[in-house]
Design an enzyme around this catalytic site. Structure first.
Site, PDB file in Angstrom:
ATOM      1  CG  ASN A   1      -1.898   1.126   1.259  1.00 49.51           C
ATOM      2  OD1 ASN A   1      -2.418   1.531   0.228  1.00 49.51           O
ATOM      3  ND2 ASN A   1      -2.179   1.653   2.434  1.00 49.51           N
TER       4      ASN A   1
ATOM      5  CG  HIS B   1      -0.496   6.158   4.438  1.00 52.19           C
ATOM      6  ND1 HIS B   1      -1.879   6.098   4.491  1.00 52.19           N
ATOM      7  CD2 HIS B   1      -0.116   6.995   5.438  1.00 52.19           C
ATOM      8  CE1 HIS B   1      -2.298   6.853   5.495  1.00 52.19           C
ATOM      9  NE2 HIS B   1      -1.262   7.409   6.078  1.00 52.19           N
TER      10      HIS B   1
ATOM     11  CB  SER C   1       4.829   5.276   4.131  1.00 56.25           C
ATOM     12  OG  SER C   1       5.251   6.228   5.060  1.00 56.25           O
TER      13      SER C   1
ATOM     14  CG  ASP D   1      -2.660   3.363   6.639  1.00 56.73           C
ATOM     15  OD1 ASP D   1      -2.630   2.681   5.602  1.00 56.73           O
ATOM     16  OD2 ASP D   1      -3.431   4.316   6.800  1.00 56.73           O
TER      17      ASP D   1
END
Length: 190
Positions: free
Chosen positions: A101, A103, A130, A139
């Protein structure tokens, strides 16, 4: 790759994959609704799919349908970049640790859906971008790459987010390249 919106990070990655020296390939792009970003994939000849969250009675049912579509494409990694839904636990359990992912914050600072807004509201002088491995938290997975982004006087949520996206794209490319070249290996519980 899974998206929810305009797909600007997707478009940048697709542009990068046109370079024969960049060994990453996007095999499919999915969304949780009819997202405009799917057009980037269609224009590049990449298969697309929609698993419309609103068409299911529960998050778990949506997750079952999403997992089925992900299995069909058998990607080495699943990239969430702009997907604005938490994946159901069963999806994470099946595909982890191959889910990555992006972020818009320097995690673990400002997790969640409003990271850019939260950073501005906190009055900090910098935030970041990130790339993480998705786990069953919000997260909270292992950080693969991150970089600071200064907050400039007069920044709005949009101007700051635009600068963060540039860093997110670069970090995502680096992480994917490292995975393909074997410089990083993602294993269970690591």
């Amino acid at each position: 790759m899974l998206i929810s919106g305009g797909g600007s990070n997707l478009r940048a990655l697709l542009d990068r994959t046109r370079d024969s020296d960049f060994p990453v390939r996007v095999v499919a792009v999915g969304a949780d609704r009819d997202a405009p970003g799917l057009d980037h994939a269609r224009e590049a000849g990449i298969p697309t799919f929609v698993v419309d969250y609103g068409a299911f009675a529960s998050r778990a049912e949506w997750g079952e349908a999403l997992a089925e579509r992900l299995r069909e494409h058998a990607a080495d990694a699943i990239v969430l970049s702009g997907l604005m839904r938490l994946l159901p636990d069963a999806v994470v359990a099946e595909f982890a640790p191959r889910i990555i992912n992006t972020h818009p914050a320097h995690l673990p600072e400002f997790p969640g859906a409003h990271a850019v807004r939260d950073a501005l509201a906190a009055g900090v002088s910098e935030t970041g971008a990130s790339v993480i491995v998705v786990d069953d938290g919000v997260d909270s997975g292992p950080i693969l790459a991150r970089e600071r982004v200064p907050i400039e006087p007069g920044d709005t949520e949009d101007t700051l987010h635009d600068r963060i996206k540039l860093v997110e794209r670069r970090l995502l490319e680096r992480v994917l390249l490292d995975l393909v070249e074997g410089h990083v290996e993602i294993q269970e519980n690591r």
